[in-house]
Structures are given as structure tokens and as C-alpha cells.
Design a protein around this motif. Structure first.
Motif, mmCIF file in Angstrom:
data_model
loop_
_atom_site.group_PDB
_atom_site.id
_atom_site.type_symbol
_atom_site.label_atom_id
_atom_site.label_comp_id
_atom_site.label_asym_id
_atom_site.label_seq_id
_atom_site.Cartn_x
_atom_site.Cartn_y
_atom_site.Cartn_z
ATOM 1 N N GLY A 469 0.838 -1.189 0.000
ATOM 2 C CA GLY A 469 0.000 0.000 0.000
ATOM 3 C C GLY A 469 0.868 1.231 0.000
ATOM 4 O O GLY A 469 1.895 1.281 0.697
ATOM 5 N N ILE A 470 0.496 2.252 -0.789
ATOM 6 C CA ILE A 470 1.335 3.449 -0.950
ATOM 7 C C ILE A 470 0.525 4.691 -0.592
ATOM 8 O O ILE A 470 -0.590 4.882 -1.079
ATOM 9 C CB ILE A 470 1.858 3.575 -2.389
ATOM 10 N N PRO A 474 2.456 15.369 0.305
ATOM 11 C CA PRO A 474 1.504 15.730 1.355
ATOM 12 C C PRO A 474 0.048 15.395 1.012
ATOM 13 O O PRO A 474 -0.832 15.642 1.818
ATOM 14 C CB PRO A 474 1.689 17.223 1.477
ATOM 15 N N SER A 475 -0.204 14.829 -0.161
ATOM 16 C CA SER A 475 -1.592 14.673 -0.611
ATOM 17 C C SER A 475 -2.385 13.688 0.245
ATOM 18 O O SER A 475 -3.596 13.854 0.441
ATOM 19 C CB SER A 475 -1.607 14.225 -2.079
ATOM 20 N N ALA A 489 -4.518 0.942 4.580
ATOM 21 C CA ALA A 489 -5.786 0.741 3.872
ATOM 22 C C ALA A 489 -5.534 0.360 2.408
ATOM 23 O O ALA A 489 -6.208 -0.522 1.854
ATOM 24 C CB ALA A 489 -6.633 2.007 3.952
ATOM 25 N N ALA A 490 -4.552 0.998 1.774
ATOM 26 C CA ALA A 490 -4.223 0.679 0.392
ATOM 27 C C ALA A 490 -3.656 -0.740 0.281
ATOM 28 O O ALA A 490 -3.961 -1.482 -0.668
ATOM 29 C CB ALA A 490 -3.216 1.693 -0.152
ATOM 30 N N PHE A 504 -2.277 2.454 -4.658
ATOM 31 C CA PHE A 504 -2.149 3.784 -4.073
ATOM 32 C C PHE A 504 -3.405 4.083 -3.249
ATOM 33 O O PHE A 504 -4.506 3.621 -3.562
ATOM 34 C CB PHE A 504 -1.981 4.846 -5.161
ATOM 35 N N PHE A 505 -3.228 4.848 -2.214
ATOM 36 C CA PHE A 505 -4.361 5.206 -1.375
ATOM 37 C C PHE A 505 -5.316 6.118 -2.132
ATOM 38 O O PHE A 505 -4.901 7.002 -2.892
ATOM 39 C CB PHE A 505 -3.863 5.925 -0.114
ATOM 40 N N THR A 506 -6.639 5.878 -1.932
ATOM 41 C CA THR A 506 -7.682 6.737 -2.499
ATOM 42 C C THR A 506 -8.652 7.119 -1.394
ATOM 43 O O THR A 506 -8.702 6.503 -0.323
ATOM 44 C CB THR A 506 -8.446 6.018 -3.619
ATOM 45 N N GLU A 507 -9.477 8.103 -1.657
ATOM 46 C CA GLU A 507 -10.454 8.565 -0.667
ATOM 47 C C GLU A 507 -11.476 7.484 -0.360
ATOM 48 O O GLU A 507 -11.951 7.351 0.781
ATOM 49 C CB GLU A 507 -11.154 9.822 -1.184
#
Length: 777
Positions: A469-470, A474-475, A489-490, A504-507
Motif C-alpha cells: 500500500g502506498i 503531502p496529498s 488501507a491501500a 495507491f491510497f484513495t479517498e
């Protein structure tokens, strides 16, 4: 004339005094009687010769007669005067000696006694009566054994006998209890010369050595404390030359006192100590100040060791420094322990990688640089796929070797400025400075390719994969906590979507992660708040269409989240450890419901309960089920335990043991979702099961998908060959039912007959199927 003679005689007598003769002729005291005799003889001779010479010059007979008449009387007066002068001189000297002796004795604090060989007291002298063992008036005439305790009296008698043989005795000591004080005395005994006594007498000097004894004891304790101290002690002169070392010094350094004394302490290797530290030591000591610090010294065998030193100047009563003393403690083990503690506090003991504490320190440095330079960085969360299977099947030793190997591979791929940390178990975190999304993608692909290569450990060849998971700074976050959570979570999404990949992490992941957390918290109160309930789906005989059983299905209705799918909350319960508690609740309620229906008059049916893999691995499971059946009084033949194919094959040997225990209790076992796992036919033969449940994924398209038809047919044929029953779940159409019956499937479960029902609905369904049979209310 007579007057002249007398005057001359007296003058001669004075000149013949003891003092004159002692000085001129060195007469001893034993020659004094001879001296008196000689003096008397000389006086008499001079008197006779002188008087005779005088008379020879006188012609008058009458005068001669008168002189002769008075010559004897004059001699008496002259000799008496002489005797008086001598006695007075001697008396003065005797009294002077007596006074001097008395004064001398009075100044001596020791006790003096005159005793005989039997120890009988004849005289004593004491300036301190408080040191007497008995009152003075009761001492004379008594023996030592009558006055002193036996042990002390025996020592005194021994000293008397020794003095009787050799003339004197010295050094014997006795201890007496005088009042409430213990006193020590040292005896000096000399035999007294007495010509008038046939029995020897002795002069006994008894010296109070209590203070000396206490001092000696204190010095002995101090000496023993120094010599037996576990710390090395060294005393030097003011030039730093060693004068004394104790036993601990020899034990620690290997140098004997003979090898150390006369040396400078630098021979121990103090030259390895920084010069400024050594100078600081001497600056303090020269000023009369204590100093403490640590040196690296070298033992006689060449081994280096850490030593803690406390150096102190020794100052005499005049304030002059006479010596220096250093107390040293070997702190090598403590240093190693401190290093080990520091290592364990900051690094993973298995792989040597930074742990979370060290990783946080490095993360804080990286994020501070990134903020200042406005550069991005990536945080990757790596989790090894199916690592538990490796530990369970090959053992933890192989698992540990695998983690070490993977750690080395990961380090070889990363840059020097990158940070790799092991959080624990099979989880790793990478912090990659100056890394954007594109660079993170390249690194993730490189990691997956490298890790997927075959690893040879002992006799095993392993091919393992990571889920990655990445999260990007700062995003995706601006703190370690947030970035870790989002990368986790990713990583979890990568596992769900097939593993051996990165995401990649998403909302949307954030929202799902929040929901999982909220459901996990809510699940802790589900049983207490009566939010869980069971529904029951009928199982129908394919040939007779009669109800032969039911499967208990768990439902969760939360006041906020509503109806939560079992596929969602069961996995959460397995993760947070609630599955055993919930599983027991399901067993207890489903068994109780079965017993209630039988008591109400419903035809006996078999209650099928699906177990979680975690629940099945619990060694206490057979005993738990037996106790619940016993408590509720339900015969075991009415209970069926369903186990997924994957759970059964996770550790087939342990599964066989558990199945055998349940089978021996009379409990039925079946394999659920058959066809979706990877069953071994050899193990399938060993499993104590009586039924296979065909997964609904093969039933759904059975009318249109030739492969599904072939698979279902093969499962049914195989089951018949193994003398097992089959049940198909998810049957919703008549055509599906017809196909299954034609293939010889034994039992049917699905919406074609009934959806899962609450207990009252299930009772009505059974009543309808059995033409309104009367139920016991």
C-alpha cells in the motif's frame, strides 16, 4: 685535735657517699653493703692510727690517760654521726625513689598485680578501680579463678606458667564483662626475684586494649571490605605510582599485586582514553577534588573492558595530599546491556531493521526536510502474503529465516537515504524521500519483482509475494499516523484484489477503512445490545421434497448501520478476536432453537451451523459443543457442523484430529462451498464427513454454462464414489432443480423453496409442508 679528726672523717664520709662512688667507681646497688663496710673500716683505721699518732706526741701520762678514756666514746660519737649521715642520705634517696616510683605508677593506666604461681593476689596497684574485676578490698588473698571467669582465668594461669619457665610472658589477651561493657586486656607477666620466698611471685601488668581492639576490628573490617570488595581498588602516591591493589583488581585485570605495584596506572591502557578526560582527572585530584568517569582499559590477556572510575585524593590532618585512591568497576556487561537495550529499543532484534521508534525519528527528520524544501515523499506499507501458512506448515524457524532474507533483499533495492522498518510480524514500512507517484510506482514494481524470485531456505524453495500500500506526502497526509493508516488501507485493498500487487491510497479506501473501524467498535456491543439474531433456511430432500434440515445463518441489525452483511462483519470479527464469542453465541442459540422445535412437536431436523476457520482451529471447540449439547439436552445426531473447504485444508492434519473428536461425539460434519478451494482427494478420504455442499457459484449458471454443469456433475459423482451425500445451495429455478435431481444430488437449499426465515416463519413453513401438522405451543 679530736675535732679536726672528726671534721676530716665527716668530710671523707660525705665524699664517700653512694652518689660519689656510683659516679666514680660505678658500684652497683648490690655493692652498697660492701661500700658501707669499707667506709666503716677506713674510718676505724684512720681513728686508731690517728689517735695513736696523737698520743705518741704527748708525754704527760695523766693527759694520755684522759685521752684514752674518752677515745672510745669519741669513736662512738664519730661513727654514729657517720652512720646518721649515711642513713639520712640513703633514706632521702629511698623516699625519692619511692615517690618517683609511685608517681610513675600513678601515671601508668595499666593494672599491676603481684601474684604467685597459683594465681593468688598479694598486692595490686591501679589508678582506675573501675577496671578491677572485683572490689579492691576483696582482691588480696583471693585467687584468679575466684575473681575472673574461667576462660580468662585459664589464660592468666597459662601466662604465669610461661613466665615461670622463661622468665616472662607477653601478648596473651583476655575479655571481661565489667558492668555492661566488654573490656579487653593484654597481659605482660614477669617473675619477681625474691630471695626470702621459696615460692615464686610474679608481677602481672594488665593493659586495657579495648580501644585498640575495637580499632583493630574496625581496621580488619575495613581491610576485609577493601580486599573482598568486588570493585577494583588502587592506591597510588602523589606521583601516580601504584602502591596497593586489592584482590578484585587482580580478578578483573589479571595483574597480581607484585606486577602492578610500582607501575603507573597507564600500563592498563589508559592511553586509549581521550587526553582531555585524563587531564580532567588529574586537574580534579591535584585540587583535592573527587573525580568520576569511564575508561577503556586492557586486561593482562589483551582483552579490552569498560571501567567506571571514582578517583579520590587522600588528605592527612594537615590538609596535605598523601595519596590517591581509585575505585574501579568493570562495567563491560552493563555497557553491552545498554547497547543491547538501545538496540532493542530502536531496532528489530530479528532482522536488525529500525523498529517503529527509530522509524518515527527518521520519519520526523524526512518530513521536516520535505516541508522545508516542498518535496514529496512516499510511505509504503508492505505485508507478506500468506506468511501464516509458512509459519504453520514449515515452522517459525523457517519463517524467521524468510523474514531475514526478505529484509536483506529489501535493503539491497533501496537507496541509502531510504528508511526501511519492520513494524512486527510480516509488516514492513518504507519511507522514501523525494519520491512522487511515478517514482513510487517504479520502486513498488521493482520490489515485487525482486521478492517474487525463489528463495532457498534450508531444504525448502519458497516463492513469496508482498501486498503493498502506498501513501504520498503531502496529498495523503502530513503525519506518520495518517500516512501509515492510509498506506495500510491501500495495502489491504491490494490483498482483497488478488495480492502480489500494489495500490495507491484513495479517498474511497479512507471511507471503507473508517467504516471497518466503526463496525469493529460497534460489534463489541452487538451481543449485549441484542443486535444479533439467527435466521434458518430449510434444506429439502431432492427426492421426497420433505424438510430434512435447516442452516442457521447469522444476521446483524445495527441501529445506525442497519443490516450489515455477514460477509462484511464476519471478517471483522475474525480480525478483532470477537469471532469465538460470537461463534459460541450462534452454537448455543441454534442448538437451543432446535431443541425447542422438537419439544413443540416439529419433525426432528438436522441443524447445520457454519463455523469460522478461526473457530474451528480453537482446540477447545469439541468440548464446547459437547457442553452446550449436554446443557440443552439435544442429541448430537441433530447437529451438523459445516466447515469451508479452505478452512479444512488450512491444516488438514489438525482438521482430522478435530473432526475425529466431533465424529466420536456423534456430531455430523460437512464441507461447505465445495469446489472453491483446493481439496486433496487423499485428505478428503480421511475427513470424517458425510456431506459435500456444492457452492452456489457453480449452481447460478448451471443451465447455460457447460463448465459449471461438468463441475457439478463431477462433484456429485465423486461424492457417490466416496459414499458422501451432496447438497446444492443457491437453487432458485425449477430447471436448476431438475438438473440436480437428474445428476443425483441428494439435497437442495435455496430461494426456490424458501428464503432464510425467522423462527416463527420457519415453524409456519414446516407446518405448511406437512399439511398443517399440530405444533406444541
Amino acid at each position: 685535735m679530736l675535732y679536726c679528726i672528726a671534721k676530716i672523717t665527716i668530710k671523707m664520709v660525705k665524699k664517700m657517699s653512694l652518689k660519689y662512688f656510683f659516679k666514680r667507681f660505678y658500684f652497683s646497688r648490690t655493692q652498697a653493703p660492701l661500700l658501707v663496710t669499707l667506709g666503716y673500716t677506713l674510718t676505724a683505721v684512720l681513728w686508731i692510727l690517728g689517735s695513736s699518732q696523737l698520743l705518741s706526741h704527748i708525754e704527760d701520762p695523766k693527759l694520755i690517760h684522759q685521752i684514752e678514756k674518752f677515745k672510745g666514746l669519741a669513736f662512738v660519737f664519730i661513727t654514729s654521726g657517720l652512720l646518721y649521715v649515711l642513713l639520712r642520705s640513703w633514706y632521702k634517696r629511698i623516699m625519692a625513689s619511692h615517690d618517683q616510683l609511685k608517681a610513675t605508677l600513678d601515671t601508668i593506666p595499666d593494672l599491676l598485680f603481684e601474684v604467685d604461681l597459683d594465681g593468688r593476689y598479694f598486692d595490686y596497684h591501679s589508678s582506675r578501680d573501675d577496671l578491677l574485676a572485683a572490689p579492691a578490698d576483696k582482691l588480696i588473698g583471693k585467687t584468679i579463678h575466684e575473681i575472673l571467669p574461667k576462660d580468662a582465668a585459664d589464660v592468666c594461669i597459662e601466662a604465669l606458667y610461661e613466665a615461670n619457665v622463661s622468665g616472662s610472658s607477653h601478648g596473651k589477651q583476655i575479655e571481661l564483662l565489667l558492668g555492661e561493657e566488654h573490656k579487653w586486656f593484654e597481659l605482660s607477666v614477669a617473675r619477681k626475684i625474691d630471695l626470702h620466698s621459696t615460692k615464686p611471685h610474679f608481677i602481672v601488668l594488665s593493659r586495657d586494649i579495648t580501644e585498640r581492639k575495637l580499632t583493630e576490628e574496625q581496621l580488619l573490617k575495613l581491610s576485609q571490605a577493601i580486599e573482598q570488595n568486588t570493585s577494583a581498588l588502587m592506591i597510588t602516591d602523589v606521583q601516580g605510582t601504584i602502591e596497593y591493589v586489592n584482590a578484585a583488581f587482580t580478578r578483573i585485570t589479571g595483574y597480581t599485586p607484585q606486577e602492578a605495584v610500582g607501575q603507573n596506572p597507564q600500563f592498563l591502557g589508559l592511553f586509549k582514553t581521550p587526553t582531555n578526560l585524563y587531564n580532567d582527572l588529574w586537574n580534579h585530584l591535584i585540587k583535592g577534588e573527587q573525580w568520576s568517569g569511564e575508561f577503556i582499559n586492557r586486561k593482562k590477556n589483551g582483552e579490552e573492558y569498560f571501567q567506571s572510575i571514582v578517583a579520590t585524593p587522600i588528605i592527612d590532618k594537615n590538609g596535605n595530599i598523601t595519596n590517591y585512591m581509585a575505585v574501579g568497576e568493570d562495567i563491560t556487561n552493563r555497557k553491552k546491556s545498554e547497547e543491547q537495550i538501545h538496540f532493542l529499543a530502536n531496532f528489530d532484534p530479528l532482522t536488525g531493521l529500525p523498529n517503529r521508534v527509530q522509524m518515527e525519528d527518521r520519519f520526523n527528520y524526512i518530513i521536516s526536510i520535505s516541508r522545508r524544501n516542498e518535496h514529496p515523499f512516499a510511505l509504503m506499507f508492505l505485508d507478506l502474503d500468506h506468511f501464516k501458512d509458512i509459519n504453520d506448515s514449515l515452522g517459525h524457524k523457517v519463517g524467521d529465516e524468510l523474514l531475514i532474507n526478505l529484509s536483506q533483499r529489501l535493503k539491497s533495492i533501496l537507496r541509502e537515504e531510504d528508511t526501511i522498518s519492520r513494524l512486527g510480524g510480516d509488516e514492513f514500512v518504507l519511507v522514501l524521500p523525494d519520491t512522487d507517484a511515478h517514482a513510487a510506482t517504479v520502486i513498488a514494481q521493482k520490489l515485487l519483482e525482486s521478492i517474487h524470485q525463489t528463495i532457498v531456505l534450508s531444504e525448502y524453495e519458497l516463492s513469496v509475494t508482498f501486498s503493498i500500500g502506498i501513501a504520498l506526502y503531502p496529498s495523503d497526509g502530513n503525519s506518520l499516523e495518517v500516512l501509515l493508516k492510509n498506506a495500510d488501507a491501500a495495502m489491504y485493498r491490494a490483498k482483497i484484489e488478488g495480492r502480489n500487487s500494489y495500490r495507491f491510497f484513495t479517498e474511497e479506501m479512507q471511507q471503507q477503512s473508517m467504516r471497518t473501524l466503526e463496525l469493529s467498535n460497534a460489534l463489541h456491543h452487538a451481543i449485549q445490545n441484542n443486535e444479533l439474531h439467527l435466521v434458518y433456511q430449510p434444506q429439502i430432500s431432492a427426492n421426497s421434497s420433505t424438510i430434512i434440515g435447516a442452516e442457521a445463518l447469522l444476521r446483524w441489525n445495527h441501529p445506525i448501520f442497519g443490516n450489515v452483511s455477514p460477509s462484511e462483519f464476519i471478517a471483522i470479527a475474525e480480525d478483532n478476536g470477537l469471532i469465538l464469542q460470537i461463534g459460541e453465541w450462534v452454537l448455543r442459540n441454534a442448538i437451543a432453537q432446535t431443541k425447542l422445535w422438537i419439544d413443540k412437536g416439529l419433525p426432528p431436523i438436522i441443524m447445520a451451523i457454519n463455523l469460522s476457520a478461526v473457530q474451528f482451529r480453537d482446540t477447545a471447540l469439541p468440548e464446547l459443543i459437547a457442553s452446550i449439547l449436554q446443557e440443552i439436552q439435544l442429541p448430537p445426531e441433530y447437529l451438523e457442523i459445516e466447515l469451508t473447504e479452505r478452512a479444512a485444508m488450512h491444516d488438514p492434519e489438525k482438521a482430522i484430529v478435530t473432526m475425529n473428536k466431533l465424529h466420536n461425539q456423534g456430531i455430523r460434519m460437512s464441507i461447505d462451498d465445495f469446489g472453491t478451494g483446493y481439496s486433496s482427494l487423499s485428505y478428503l478420504k480421511k475427513f470424517n464427513i458425510y456431506k459435500l455442499k456444492i457452492d452456489q457459484s457453480f449452481i447460478r449458471d448451471i443451465n447455460t454454462d457447460a463448465e459449471d454443469k461438468a463441475i457439478v456433475g463431477a462433484i456429485i459423482d465423486m461424492a457417490k464414489g466416496l459414499d458422501l451425500l451432496t447438497i446444492a445451495e443457491g437453487v432458485e429455478t425449477v430447471s436448476q432443480l431438475k438438473f440436480l435431481k437428474n445428476q443425483g444430488c441428494d439435497e437442495i437449499q435455496g430461494y426456490l423453496f424458501s428464503k432464510p426465515l425467522i423462527p416463527s416463519e420457519f415453524e409456519s413453513f414446516v407446518a405448511e409442508r406437512f399439511n398443517g401438522s399440530t405444533l406444541v405451543s
